[in-house]
Design a protein around this motif. Structure first.
Motif, PDB file in Angstrom:
ATOM      1  N   VAL A   1       0.790  -1.199   0.365  1.00 53.75           N
ATOM      2  CA  VAL A   1       0.123  -0.187  -0.029  1.00 53.75           C
ATOM      3  C   VAL A   1       0.773   1.153  -0.196  1.00 53.75           C
ATOM      4  O   VAL A   1       0.412   2.382  -0.536  1.00 53.75           O
ATOM      5  CB  VAL A   1      -0.464   0.049   1.336  1.00 53.75           C
ATOM      6  CG1 VAL A   1      -1.930   1.244   1.381  1.00 53.75           C
ATOM      7  CG2 VAL A   1      -1.909  -1.183   0.926  1.00 53.75           C
ATOM      8  N   THR A   2       1.569   1.245   0.834  1.00 56.84           N
ATOM      9  CA  THR A   2       2.945   1.749   0.693  1.00 56.84           C
ATOM     10  C   THR A   2       3.687   2.766  -0.594  1.00 56.84           C
ATOM     11  O   THR A   2       3.298   3.788  -0.760  1.00 56.84           O
ATOM     12  CB  THR A   2       4.249   1.811   1.528  1.00 56.84           C
ATOM     13  OG1 THR A   2       2.906   1.660   2.947  1.00 56.84           O
ATOM     14  CG2 THR A   2       4.772   3.258   2.171  1.00 56.84           C
ATOM     15  N   PHE A   3       3.862   1.805  -1.751  1.00 57.37           N
ATOM     16  CA  PHE A   3       4.611   1.880  -2.479  1.00 57.37           C
ATOM     17  C   PHE A   3       3.197   2.628  -3.531  1.00 57.37           C
ATOM     18  O   PHE A   3       3.925   3.595  -4.616  1.00 57.37           O
ATOM     19  CB  PHE A   3       5.053   0.794  -3.613  1.00 57.37           C
ATOM     20  CG  PHE A   3       6.262   0.298  -2.410  1.00 57.37           C
ATOM     21  CD1 PHE A   3       8.020   1.309  -2.827  1.00 57.37           C
ATOM     22  CD2 PHE A   3       6.486  -1.020  -1.919  1.00 57.37           C
ATOM     23  CE1 PHE A   3       8.706   1.478  -2.248  1.00 57.37           C
ATOM     24  CE2 PHE A   3       7.772  -0.982  -1.142  1.00 57.37           C
ATOM     25  CZ  PHE A   3       8.977   0.166  -1.601  1.00 57.37           C
ATOM     26  N   ASN A   4       2.302   2.028  -3.008  1.00 56.79           N
ATOM     27  CA  ASN A   4       1.096   2.317  -4.202  1.00 56.79           C
ATOM     28  C   ASN A   4       0.510   3.490  -4.457  1.00 56.79           C
ATOM     29  O   ASN A   4       0.545   4.499  -4.831  1.00 56.79           O
ATOM     30  CB  ASN A   4      -0.080   1.554  -4.190  1.00 56.79           C
ATOM     31  CG  ASN A   4      -1.187   1.442  -4.953  1.00 56.79           C
ATOM     32  OD1 ASN A   4      -0.442   1.919  -6.031  1.00 56.79           O
ATOM     33  ND2 ASN A   4      -2.005   1.126  -5.007  1.00 56.79           N
ATOM     34  N   LYS A   5       0.863   4.375  -2.901  1.00 56.97           N
ATOM     35  CA  LYS A   5       0.699   5.737  -2.347  1.00 56.97           C
ATOM     36  C   LYS A   5       1.374   6.406  -3.235  1.00 56.97           C
ATOM     37  O   LYS A   5       1.685   7.716  -3.865  1.00 56.97           O
ATOM     38  CB  LYS A   5       0.471   5.683  -1.145  1.00 56.97           C
ATOM     39  CG  LYS A   5       0.134   7.045  -0.898  1.00 56.97           C
ATOM     40  CD  LYS A   5      -0.969   7.579  -0.605  1.00 56.97           C
ATOM     41  CE  LYS A   5      -1.780   8.664   0.423  1.00 56.97           C
ATOM     42  NZ  LYS A   5      -0.921  10.252  -0.409  1.00 56.97           N
TER      43      LYS A   5
ATOM     44  N   ASN B   1       2.009   6.306  -9.564  1.00 59.61           N
ATOM     45  CA  ASN B   1       0.791   5.700  -9.087  1.00 59.61           C
ATOM     46  C   ASN B   1      -0.337   5.899 -10.403  1.00 59.61           C
ATOM     47  O   ASN B   1      -0.958   6.637  -9.831  1.00 59.61           O
ATOM     48  CB  ASN B   1      -0.064   6.223  -7.794  1.00 59.61           C
ATOM     49  CG  ASN B   1      -0.147   7.569  -7.987  1.00 59.61           C
ATOM     50  OD1 ASN B   1       0.597   7.874  -8.395  1.00 59.61           O
ATOM     51  ND2 ASN B   1      -0.176   8.568  -6.716  1.00 59.61           N
TER      52      ASN B   1
END
Lengths: 99, 168
Positions: free
Chosen positions: A44-48, A52
Motif C-alpha cells: 500500500v505504501t508503494f502504491n501511494k 501511482n
C-alpha cells in the motif's frame, strides 16, 4: 514514506522472531499473520508514493489478504488434526515427517 | 525525500502496532496473544486509512479482525488444555532468533535508507477507491481474481476434509 517502510520492516522482523521461537503451532500461525500484514503495508505504501497510475498495489494487497485467510483456514484444520492424533500441538512432538 | 502524511496519528498507530506485535510473540498465555493480535491488525487497518486505502481497511477489519481472529480463538479454545500458563510457549533458540531478526531488521532499514532512486510522485490516488478496484478486478486482473476464487474453494474443501472425523 521511509517511516511506513520502517514500520513494515519492524513488524516483519517481529513476526520472523515469533515464527522461529514459538513452540505452539497456533502461535506460529499468528506470527505469520503479522508477516503478511507487513508485506501488505509495503504494497500500500508503494502504491501511494511511487508511480501511482492506479490501484494495483492495493489490489495485490487484497489478494494477499484472501490468500492469508485460506492459509489460516487450512492451517487451523491441520492444527485440529494434530491435536486429535497426538494430544498436543507443539512442533517438537510432531516429527514423523522428519527424515 | 517526501515525508507526506507522517503525523502524530502515524506515531500513535505505529507504537500500538509494535507493542502489540511484541506482545503477540512473547506473551506466555496464547489467548492473550490472540487478543493482542486483534489489536495489532486493527491498528494496521488505521495505517491503511492513512495511506488512502479505504476499501482495504474495511476488508482488513472484516476478514482479519472478524474472521481470522475468531478462527484462531476458536482453535485455541478447542485445544484449551495446552494454553495454560505453566507450559513453556517458546523454544530454546530465542537468543539466536533475536540476533538473526535484529540483523535482518538493521539490514533492511539501512537498505531502505540508502536507496535513493525511488520515483516519487506527488499525484493523488483515484478518488473513487472502490469503483477503481472493482473495474480493475473485472478487466485487467480477471485471471488472478478467478484463480484466487478457485484457491478459496480448494482451501475450503481441504479444511473440511482434514478436520472431518474419520468414520471408517
Amino acid at each position: 514514506m521511509f517511516y511506513y517502510l520502517g514500520l513494515a520492516a519492524v513488524l516483519f522482523s517481529i513476526g520472523l522472531f515469533g515464527v522461529i521461537t514459538r513452540r505452539n503451532v497456533i502461535g506460529i500461525l499468528m506470527s505469520l499473520e503479522l508477516m503478511f500484514n507487513a508485506a501488505n503495508i509495503n504494497f500500500v505504501t508503494f502504491n501511494k508514493f511511487i508511480l501511482n497510475d492506479g490501484l494495483t498495489g492495493q489490489l495485490f494487497a487484497i489478494f494477499i489478504v484472501v490468500v492469508a485467510a485460506a492459509e489460516a483456514t487450512v492451517g487451523l484444520a491441520i492444527v485440529l488434526l494434530l491435536y486429535r492424533n497426538w494430544r498436543g500441538i507443539n512442533t517438537d512432538n510432531v516429527s514423523i515427517m522428519k527424515w | 525525500m517526501i515525508e507526506a502524511g507522517v503525523s502524530v496519528i502515524f506515531w500513535i498507530l505505529a507504537f500500538i502496532i509494535i507493542v502489540s506485535a511484541l506482545a503477540v510473540v512473547t506473551l506466555k498465555n496464547i489467548f492473550h496473544s490472540a487478543l493482542f493480535l486483534i489489536l495489532c491488525l486493527f491498528s494496521v487497518a488505521g495505517i491503511y486509512i492513512m495511506l488512502h486505502a479505504e476499501f482495504l481497511a474495511a476488508a482488513q477489519v472484516l476478514i482479519y479482525v472478524g474472521a481470522v481472529s475468531i478462527l484462531i480463538i476458536f482453535a485455541i479454545m478447542l485445544t484449551s488444555n495446552l494454553a495454560s500458563e505453566r507450559i513453556v510457549q517458546s523454544n530454546k533458540n530465542a537468543l539466536v532468533a533475536f540476533f538473526v531478526c535484529l540483523m535482518f531488521l538493521v539490514t533492511t532499514i539501512v537498505l531502505i535508507n540508502k536507496t535513493g532512486v525511488w520515483n516519487y510522485t506527488s499525484g493523488v490516488l483515484p478518488a473513487e477507491n472502490i469503483i477503481t478496484i472493482g473495474k480493475l478486478l473485472m478487466t485487467q486482473f480477471m485471471l488472478p481474481f478467478e484463480v484466487v476464487s478457485v484457491l478459496m474453494l480448494a482451501a475450503m474443501i481441504g479444511a473440511i476434509v482434514l478436520a472431518r472425523e474419520d468414520k471408517a
